[in-house]
Design a protein around this motif. Structure first.
Motif, PDB file in Angstrom:
ATOM      1  N   GLU A   1       0.899  -1.131   0.064  1.00  0.00           N
ATOM      2  CA  GLU A   1      -0.069   0.136  -0.250  1.00  0.00           C
ATOM      3  C   GLU A   1       0.736   1.286   0.039  1.00  0.00           C
ATOM      4  N   HIS A   2       1.370   1.684   1.152  1.00  0.00           N
ATOM      5  CA  HIS A   2       2.186   3.072   1.117  1.00  0.00           C
ATOM      6  C   HIS A   2       3.654   2.601   1.390  1.00  0.00           C
ATOM      7  N   ALA A   3       4.472   3.199   0.751  1.00  0.00           N
ATOM      8  CA  ALA A   3       5.827   3.144   0.926  1.00  0.00           C
ATOM      9  C   ALA A   3       6.222   4.539   1.586  1.00  0.00           C
ATOM     10  N   PHE A   4       7.181   4.495   2.856  1.00  0.00           N
ATOM     11  CA  PHE A   4       7.402   5.631   3.421  1.00  0.00           C
ATOM     12  C   PHE A   4       8.745   6.301   2.892  1.00  0.00           C
ATOM     13  N   GLU A   5       9.596   5.219   2.250  1.00  0.00           N
ATOM     14  CA  GLU A   5      10.892   5.797   1.572  1.00  0.00           C
ATOM     15  C   GLU A   5      10.623   5.906   0.138  1.00  0.00           C
ATOM     16  N   SER A   6      11.243   7.028  -0.459  1.00  0.00           N
ATOM     17  CA  SER A   6      11.183   7.273  -2.015  1.00  0.00           C
ATOM     18  C   SER A   6      11.636   6.113  -2.800  1.00  0.00           C
ATOM     19  N   SER A   7      12.599   5.480  -2.080  1.00  0.00           N
ATOM     20  CA  SER A   7      13.224   4.341  -2.963  1.00  0.00           C
ATOM     21  C   SER A   7      12.420   3.106  -2.897  1.00  0.00           C
ATOM     22  N   GLN A   8      11.316   2.989  -2.176  1.00  0.00           N
ATOM     23  CA  GLN A   8      10.300   1.931  -2.129  1.00  0.00           C
ATOM     24  C   GLN A   8       8.955   2.113  -2.759  1.00  0.00           C
ATOM     25  N   LYS A   9       8.864   3.486  -3.418  1.00  0.00           N
ATOM     26  CA  LYS A   9       7.614   3.799  -4.160  1.00  0.00           C
ATOM     27  C   LYS A   9       7.315   2.723  -5.011  1.00  0.00           C
ATOM     28  N   TYR A  10       8.186   2.049  -5.687  1.00  0.00           N
ATOM     29  CA  TYR A  10       7.663   1.312  -7.037  1.00  0.00           C
ATOM     30  C   TYR A  10       6.994   0.264  -6.462  1.00  0.00           C
ATOM     31  N   LYS A  11       6.800  -0.431  -5.118  1.00  0.00           N
ATOM     32  CA  LYS A  11       6.329  -1.223  -4.507  1.00  0.00           C
ATOM     33  C   LYS A  11       4.600  -1.113  -4.314  1.00  0.00           C
ATOM     34  N   GLU A  12       4.594   0.124  -4.373  1.00  0.00           N
ATOM     35  CA  GLU A  12       2.890   0.786  -4.272  1.00  0.00           C
ATOM     36  C   GLU A  12       1.996   0.081  -5.241  1.00  0.00           C
ATOM     37  N   GLY A  13       1.123  -0.299  -4.552  1.00  0.00           N
ATOM     38  CA  GLY A  13      -0.256  -1.186  -5.635  1.00  0.00           C
ATOM     39  C   GLY A  13       0.318  -2.299  -6.092  1.00  0.00           C
ATOM     40  N   LYS A  14       1.489  -2.935  -5.812  1.00  0.00           N
ATOM     41  CA  LYS A  14       1.799  -4.136  -6.428  1.00  0.00           C
ATOM     42  C   LYS A  14       1.541  -5.333  -5.284  1.00  0.00           C
ATOM     43  N   PHE A  15       1.727  -6.539  -5.581  1.00  0.00           N
ATOM     44  CA  PHE A  15       1.387  -7.779  -4.980  1.00  0.00           C
ATOM     45  C   PHE A  15       2.708  -8.580  -4.864  1.00  0.00           C
ATOM     46  N   ILE A  16       2.778  -9.013  -3.427  1.00  0.00           N
ATOM     47  CA  ILE A  16       3.975  -9.953  -3.340  1.00  0.00           C
ATOM     48  C   ILE A  16       3.354 -11.751  -2.803  1.00  0.00           C
ATOM     49  N   ILE A  17       3.694 -12.571  -3.389  1.00  0.00           N
ATOM     50  CA  ILE A  17       3.331 -14.003  -3.446  1.00  0.00           C
ATOM     51  C   ILE A  17       4.526 -14.681  -2.844  1.00  0.00           C
ATOM     52  N   GLU A  18       4.635 -15.375  -1.912  1.00  0.00           N
ATOM     53  CA  GLU A  18       5.435 -16.300  -1.284  1.00  0.00           C
ATOM     54  C   GLU A  18       5.595 -17.667  -2.198  1.00  0.00           C
ATOM     55  N   LEU A  19       6.842 -17.975  -2.638  1.00  0.00           N
ATOM     56  CA  LEU A  19       7.177 -18.929  -3.144  1.00  0.00           C
ATOM     57  C   LEU A  19       6.718 -20.324  -2.848  1.00  0.00           C
ATOM     58  N   ALA A  20       6.577 -20.432  -1.621  1.00  0.00           N
ATOM     59  CA  ALA A  20       6.014 -21.669  -0.526  1.00  0.00           C
ATOM     60  C   ALA A  20       4.573 -22.067  -1.093  1.00  0.00           C
ATOM     61  N   HIS A  21       3.863 -20.797  -1.717  1.00  0.00           N
ATOM     62  CA  HIS A  21       2.558 -21.120  -1.774  1.00  0.00           C
ATOM     63  C   HIS A  21       2.144 -21.053  -3.220  1.00  0.00           C
ATOM     64  N   MET A  22       3.071 -21.440  -4.105  1.00  0.00           N
ATOM     65  CA  MET A  22       2.726 -21.188  -5.416  1.00  0.00           C
ATOM     66  C   MET A  22       3.614 -22.268  -6.346  1.00  0.00           C
ATOM     67  N   ILE A  23       2.885 -22.565  -7.318  1.00  0.00           N
ATOM     68  CA  ILE A  23       3.614 -23.516  -8.459  1.00  0.00           C
ATOM     69  C   ILE A  23       3.735 -22.969  -9.792  1.00  0.00           C
ATOM     70  N   LYS A  24       4.582 -23.253 -10.590  1.00  0.00           N
ATOM     71  CA  LYS A  24       4.681 -22.840 -11.839  1.00  0.00           C
ATOM     72  C   LYS A  24       3.712 -23.825 -12.773  1.00  0.00           C
ATOM     73  N   GLU A  25       2.883 -23.196 -13.700  1.00  0.00           N
ATOM     74  CA  GLU A  25       2.030 -24.138 -14.698  1.00  0.00           C
ATOM     75  C   GLU A  25       1.918 -23.528 -16.131  1.00  0.00           C
ATOM     76  N   ASN A  26       1.581 -24.462 -16.793  1.00  0.00           N
ATOM     77  CA  ASN A  26       1.132 -23.963 -18.463  1.00  0.00           C
ATOM     78  C   ASN A  26       2.339 -23.405 -19.052  1.00  0.00           C
ATOM     79  N   GLY A  27       3.233 -23.989 -19.937  1.00  0.00           N
ATOM     80  CA  GLY A  27       3.915 -23.761 -20.944  1.00  0.00           C
ATOM     81  C   GLY A  27       5.289 -23.308 -20.208  1.00  0.00           C
ATOM     82  N   TRP A  28       5.911 -23.859 -19.083  1.00  0.00           N
ATOM     83  CA  TRP A  28       7.149 -23.899 -18.782  1.00  0.00           C
ATOM     84  C   TRP A  28       8.027 -24.737 -19.197  1.00  0.00           C
ATOM     85  N   GLU A  29       9.156 -24.787 -19.444  1.00  0.00           N
ATOM     86  CA  GLU A  29      10.129 -25.620 -20.085  1.00  0.00           C
ATOM     87  C   GLU A  29      10.919 -26.371 -19.002  1.00  0.00           C
TER      88      GLU A  29
END
Length: 96
Positions: free
Chosen positions: A68-96
């Protein structure tokens, strides 16, 4: 009773899916960075994720967060983005 609505992206795209229910979480084209750390290990930052109606318990299971809100200007690029942990996802469809 809480309903879960799973989202599925077109099968022609490389996707990241929930390891628990196989719902598509994000398209590989939306990946911004692989350099994040979550409470359970490595995590990826995505520009957008599939729209899934989930309750608070499921949010804790999937551990994907909206930055949501980044307090440091160097972290502003994260605002409105999503983080998903690898432990909870897998790759599907078209991966080699």
């Amino acid at each position: 009773m809480v309903k879960t609505f799973q989202a599925y992206l077109p099968s022609c795209h490389r996707t990241y899916s929930c390891i628990h229910c196989r719902a598509h979480l994000a398209n590989h084209d939306e990946l911004i960075s692989k350099s994040f750390q979550g409470s359970q290990g490595r995590a990826y930052l995505f520009n957008s994720v599939s729209v899934i109606n989930i309750n608070e318990i499921e949010i804790n299971i999937l551990l994907y967060f909206l930055m949501e809100h980044a307090f440091e200007s160097s972290q502003k690029y994260k605002e409105g983005k999503f983080i998903i942990e690898l432990a909870h996802m897998i790759k599907e469809n078209g991966w080699e």
